[in-house]
Design an enzyme around this catalytic site. Sequence first.
Site, mmCIF file in Angstrom:
data_model
loop_
_atom_site.group_PDB
_atom_site.id
_atom_site.type_symbol
_atom_site.label_atom_id
_atom_site.label_comp_id
_atom_site.label_asym_id
_atom_site.label_seq_id
_atom_site.Cartn_x
_atom_site.Cartn_y
_atom_site.Cartn_z
ATOM 1 C CD GLU A 1 -13.724 -20.494 38.192
ATOM 2 O OE1 GLU A 1 -14.079 -19.496 37.594
ATOM 3 O OE2 GLU A 1 -13.789 -20.608 39.411
ATOM 4 C CG ASP B 1 -19.191 -16.418 38.362
ATOM 5 O OD1 ASP B 1 -19.732 -16.911 39.363
ATOM 6 O OD2 ASP B 1 -18.006 -16.062 38.332
ATOM 7 C CD GLU C 1 -16.704 -12.993 42.407
ATOM 8 O OE1 GLU C 1 -17.349 -13.927 42.929
ATOM 9 O OE2 GLU C 1 -15.852 -13.177 41.522
HETATM 10 C C1 BDP Z 1 -16.498 -17.072 40.832
HETATM 11 C C2 BDP Z 1 -15.448 -16.513 41.731
HETATM 12 C C3 BDP Z 1 -14.398 -17.511 42.128
HETATM 13 C C4 BDP Z 1 -15.064 -18.785 42.605
HETATM 14 C C5 BDP Z 1 -16.009 -19.310 41.552
HETATM 15 C C6 BDP Z 1 -16.819 -20.511 42.014
HETATM 16 O O1 BDP Z 1 -14.821 -15.427 41.068
HETATM 17 O O2 BDP Z 1 -13.610 -16.899 43.124
HETATM 18 O O3 BDP Z 1 -14.122 -19.741 42.929
HETATM 19 O O4 BDP Z 1 -16.945 -18.326 41.236
HETATM 20 O O5 BDP Z 1 -18.010 -20.325 42.274
HETATM 21 O O6 BDP Z 1 -17.591 -16.227 40.940
HETATM 22 O O7 BDP Z 1 -16.302 -21.604 42.110
#
Ligand code: BDP
Length: 693
Positions: free
Chosen positions: A293, A367, A395
Amino acid sequence: MTAMRQGRHRHGITGWAVRFCAAVLPLLLLLLGPVARASDGYSLWLGEPAPTPAANRIEAPAGSSSPTIALAVAELRRSLPRVPMPVRLVLADDPALGDEGFGLRIARSGKGQTLLITARRDIGLLYGAFALVRHVRTGGDPGGLALTSRPAVPLRMLNHWDNIDGFVERGYAGRSLWDWWTLPDFVDPRYADYARANASVGINAIVLNNVNASAESLTAPYIAKAAALADVFRPYGIRVFLSARFSAPQELGGLPTADPRNPSVAAWWREKADEIYRSIPDFGGFLVKANSEGQPGPRDYGASHADGANMLATALAPHGGTVIWRAFVYADTDPTDRAKQAYAEFQPLDGRFADNVIVQVKNGPIDFQPREPAHPLFGAMPATRLAAEFQITKEYLGFATHLAYLGPLFAETLAAPTGHRPGQTVASTLSAIAGVANIGRDRDWTGSVFNQANWYVFGRLAWDPALAPEAVAREWIVQTFGADPAVLAAVTPMMMQSREAVVDYTGPLGLAHLFATGHHYGPGPWVDDLARPEWNPVYYHRAGPSGIGFDRTASGSNAIAQYAPTIAARLARPETTPPELLLWFHHLPWDFPMPGGGTLWHELVRRYDRGVATVHAMRRRWASVRRRIDEPRWHKTDSFLAIQAREAAWWRDASLAYWMSLNHLPLPPGSAAPAHDLEWYRQQRFPHAPGNP
Ligand code: BDP
């Protein structure tokens, strides 16, 4: 006992009066008010200190003292209900107890009985003290005690996603608990209360800052702030870790590269590690999110994750530190199924990570969805130390407002067979368990009283993954709300059904990632216009006029081939795939016949309806204990359940309106039409939803 008897002989009448009051007062209190003392939730499951200290005799270990032992003694004085014998803490070199374990047993001698807490190290005594308090407060008989307990995994950690500006990514309980601005000069007493709560459930490591890390966390002023927290946590057996930004040598050190194979980069990290250990001698190490990401990482230089992790591991090794390297990676440059990418990148590196590296794998391959299958990496990297990462903050399960007890979710993954070796479960492959914290500066720590249960059950299961989530729920309820059987009877099923309810109203039958964009608040199954394909919900459900679901069998992405053969064989056919994961692994026609006799479409609707109905049932159960729970906690929970009921219906209605726009099928008889048309749901906007970075 002896002291009490002497007292009675000396003061005959007073003795009777005392005994009369002791017998009658609790009864009177019970009759007077089933309503518990008002609580703002600050004391968590630990309860308010007894108004009059219990008259237990607590004997510290002869000849040794430490801040941790002092905490154990203080905890017993403060929290242990009256027990009919002295309690003695004993340090004993019993290898069966391991480094952190403890024993609780009764020793009988000529003088009577003594309750012994034994451990090899002082932290074991503190854990033993908390366990004894829990045992007695949940109605256990101290007289029958004979147990030893040691943690299943050595590292039981919370990952805070806290930024240094006080914002908590995916946090729903207010600002960060860490007041970075006033640290290290002002050390809020709350930090010790936080550490005590963690120690009470065996959590022994804290990552202070967000995995999306700022390099500034590694500068001298922030190291001093982290050191002040580490000083508070140390007596509670907790080590501090920091998330490290891989490009810090460039940002802080002015180097032209962060290539892990570059000697000046390695030297920069060595010096940084030395600097940290000068302030925090027991520093745990670094947590790294790399090449995920948009985060920098070794792949930027054509180096592997092992190259990156091992370079940091070399810097930490002289000090006994550990690198926790996350396997949560996916890239838009990779056209394959996102669910396959972590395995594809990490499994071939098995055996190439240094001994002081732990690869941290999310519980499922996408996720933190309300339900995912276990990640295929568990059991598939036998020569690598692995951690399982769970999300305690919700989340994807309704933020702080929805009541969703995560014990069943955690336990489902931990108990999942890997299929790689007979009897091997996910839990048995782990060197560490991490949970993304749900804690903030809200007075009740977690945004709602029921979210406290998720912090609690995370710790309890990290210590002992074999614990039944329902048993943990019950012990949490009694410690949080008192021992009222009516409360236990109402609240236990609320908690135990709650996670499945969220699955039902957000993504039944293995659907996942149907959330609105960015903040992930509410439904967005129709979203199809985001830059990266795998950010779009349509990527995950693949619904159209003829069917729904992601084909991950050999005719599709073949993600099932990443599982051990016995498991892959079961997942290859819809008939042998657990219905809960059906559409995770299969694309099926809307009229696919389900085991119960109906069609896939009808079963889907039935589950959406069941999710909404369960929330209504939870509300009724909560209403039934209104007079038995203090007003502040009852009222807040009641209001939150009303929000949850409204949002569950929203999820169900929006999802069904969208599916019907694709399949043009009618709802089964008795199932209500969505409250609005699809366009209305598509138009909802929530620019200020919390937790969104
Ligand atoms: C996702 C989240 C994000 C996190 C990412 C992570 O939306 O905010 O940075 O995982 O685990 O679930 O790095």
